[in-house]
Design an enzyme around this catalytic site. Sequence first.
Site, mmCIF file in Angstrom:
data_model
loop_
_atom_site.group_PDB
_atom_site.id
_atom_site.type_symbol
_atom_site.label_atom_id
_atom_site.label_comp_id
_atom_site.label_asym_id
_atom_site.label_seq_id
_atom_site.Cartn_x
_atom_site.Cartn_y
_atom_site.Cartn_z
ATOM 1 N N HIS A 159 0.887 -1.089 -0.109
ATOM 2 C CA HIS A 159 -0.140 0.008 -0.052
ATOM 3 C C HIS A 159 0.730 1.267 -0.023
ATOM 4 O O HIS A 159 0.220 2.225 0.141
ATOM 5 C CB HIS A 159 -0.871 0.106 1.280
ATOM 6 C CG HIS A 159 -1.850 -0.970 1.202
ATOM 7 N ND1 HIS A 159 -2.957 -1.206 0.166
ATOM 8 C CD2 HIS A 159 -2.250 -2.287 2.135
ATOM 9 C CE1 HIS A 159 -3.695 -2.382 0.663
ATOM 10 N NE2 HIS A 159 -3.319 -2.715 1.509
ATOM 11 N N ASP A 195 -2.407 -10.625 -2.508
ATOM 12 C CA ASP A 195 -3.120 -9.856 -1.440
ATOM 13 C C ASP A 195 -4.413 -9.688 -1.425
ATOM 14 O O ASP A 195 -4.982 -9.283 -2.435
ATOM 15 C CB ASP A 195 -2.169 -8.741 -0.736
ATOM 16 C CG ASP A 195 -2.747 -8.467 0.768
ATOM 17 O OD1 ASP A 195 -2.148 -8.566 1.744
ATOM 18 O OD2 ASP A 195 -3.723 -7.552 0.821
ATOM 19 N N HIS A 197 -6.316 -7.298 -0.456
ATOM 20 C CA HIS A 197 -6.283 -5.730 -0.539
ATOM 21 C C HIS A 197 -5.617 -5.409 -1.882
ATOM 22 O O HIS A 197 -4.616 -6.184 -2.374
ATOM 23 C CB HIS A 197 -5.820 -5.051 0.271
ATOM 24 C CG HIS A 197 -6.527 -5.381 1.844
ATOM 25 N ND1 HIS A 197 -5.913 -6.133 2.729
ATOM 26 C CD2 HIS A 197 -7.678 -5.079 2.469
ATOM 27 C CE1 HIS A 197 -6.678 -6.414 3.658
ATOM 28 N NE2 HIS A 197 -7.898 -5.640 3.395
ATOM 29 N N ASP A 284 -4.409 -12.668 3.608
ATOM 30 C CA ASP A 284 -5.696 -12.307 4.189
ATOM 31 C C ASP A 284 -6.871 -12.494 3.267
ATOM 32 O O ASP A 284 -8.046 -12.273 3.610
ATOM 33 C CB ASP A 284 -5.518 -10.980 4.486
ATOM 34 C CG ASP A 284 -5.108 -10.090 3.246
ATOM 35 O OD1 ASP A 284 -4.445 -10.657 2.281
ATOM 36 O OD2 ASP A 284 -4.671 -8.959 3.563
HETATM 37 C C1 SP5 Z 1 -1.060 -5.297 3.712
HETATM 38 C C2 SP5 Z 1 -2.473 -5.156 4.304
HETATM 39 O O1 SP5 Z 1 -3.179 -6.239 4.144
HETATM 40 N N1 SP5 Z 1 -3.131 -4.120 4.628
HETATM 41 C C3 SP5 Z 1 -4.383 -3.877 4.915
HETATM 42 C C4 SP5 Z 1 -4.949 -2.751 5.513
HETATM 43 C C5 SP5 Z 1 -6.365 -2.831 5.732
HETATM 44 N N2 SP5 Z 1 -6.561 -1.504 6.704
HETATM 45 C C6 SP5 Z 1 -7.925 -1.225 7.148
HETATM 46 C C7 SP5 Z 1 -9.224 -2.780 6.990
HETATM 47 C C8 SP5 Z 1 -10.450 -2.265 6.921
HETATM 48 C C9 SP5 Z 1 -11.258 -3.488 7.163
HETATM 49 N N3 SP5 Z 1 -12.652 -3.650 7.099
HETATM 50 C C10 SP5 Z 1 -13.241 -4.228 8.123
HETATM 51 C C11 SP5 Z 1 -13.975 -5.525 7.611
HETATM 52 C C12 SP5 Z 1 -14.494 -6.257 8.915
HETATM 53 N N4 SP5 Z 1 -14.938 -7.383 8.578
HETATM 54 ZN ZN ZN Z 2 -4.112 -7.347 2.688
#
Ligand code: SP5
Ligand code: ZN
Length: 346
Positions: A159, A195, A197, A284
């Site tokens: 990110h 990943d 995300h 993840d």
């Molecule tokens: C590297 C990496 O995997 N970074 C991920 C960062 C995510 N941060 C914010 C996540 C928001 C999650 N949304 C909540 C869903 C709960 N079920």
């Molecule tokens: Zn991630």
Amino acid sequence: MRVIYSPLQCRHDGGVEMHRGALLPSFESPARAHTILAALQRGGFEVLPPRDWPESRLLEVHDAEFVEFLRNAYSRWTAGGRDGSMLPSGFPARGLRQDRRPSGIHGALGYYTFDASTPIVAGTWDAAVAAARCALTAAALVAEGDSAAYALCRPPGHHAGRSFFGGYCYLNNAALAAQHLRNHGCARVAVLDVDYHHGNGTQEIFWEREDVLFVSLHATPESEYPYFLGYADERGAGRGEGYTVNLPLPLGTRWHEYRPALDAALDAIARYAPDALVVSLGVDTFEADPISGFKLTEPDYSELGDCLAAARLPTVLVQEGGYAIAEIGANVARVLGAFETNTLRR
Ligand code: SP5
Ligand code: ZN
């Protein structure tokens, strides 16, 4: 394959993040690295420390003033009488100036990050540099002839862009690895980001480049972090047009839906015919991940390793996300174990 790991990475610890309006202990914790390391040691992988790369190597993919900000941020925070986690209080949204970096620490913090889930604490700089050195070392091993290497990086990196951090990421480990391969005999490098995300930082770094193909499989930004990048119509620009490939997938995706998208990603990489591959390996996507919404199961990670090995490319695997602490070590070991079983010696 050899594993690169530094215990300095655990100096980034004790942070809090804003999660749906509440301040919670960071999901991204040192325990993640410990459980992965333990699983790989049980699996018989050789573990090496990173080489002592100069910090100037960071400037190959990052802006110098941004790197200076990260290096000094926490001491500026404590000089202002604060302790605990640095989190931002405002961001330069539409209608606000993007071209002025405030001299004060609170404005500068909002200028350089894009969320309130990526705390800077006392050990963040040391840990982020150690993670970057792990990625550079894994890339160097592959550039020197190893068929594959795994960088056990944390904090993660995908990110983080040229001049911004966020998403638990400070320095872009995978981009540093890709650039190292470019510098050492690889005319074309592909980055495959699996990943959960979207790897918005890696995409931004290589957006206008045709010498690094960026391909990402991730949850749709319509509902999932990082929300503002990762749509299928993002394909790169300028000389890089066509060298960014995004394959967003819906919440609830299982292996039988994931696999065709992975095949499409690997087809795009095969057409590009790179000299080496960097995998941003987030786990993840696992069904029990506490912040994610895909439904991959344990055996799926062995199949993922099979698929990655089938690309038959020199490969640097770089750890990204994965927050189901109890299972991430075994899942990473499944990917690496299957990859090794399928890899012919070069
Ligand atoms: C590297 C990496 O995997 N970074 C991920 C960062 C995510 N941060 C914010 C996540 C928001 C999650 N949304 C909540 C869903 C709960 N079920
Ligand atoms: Zn991630």
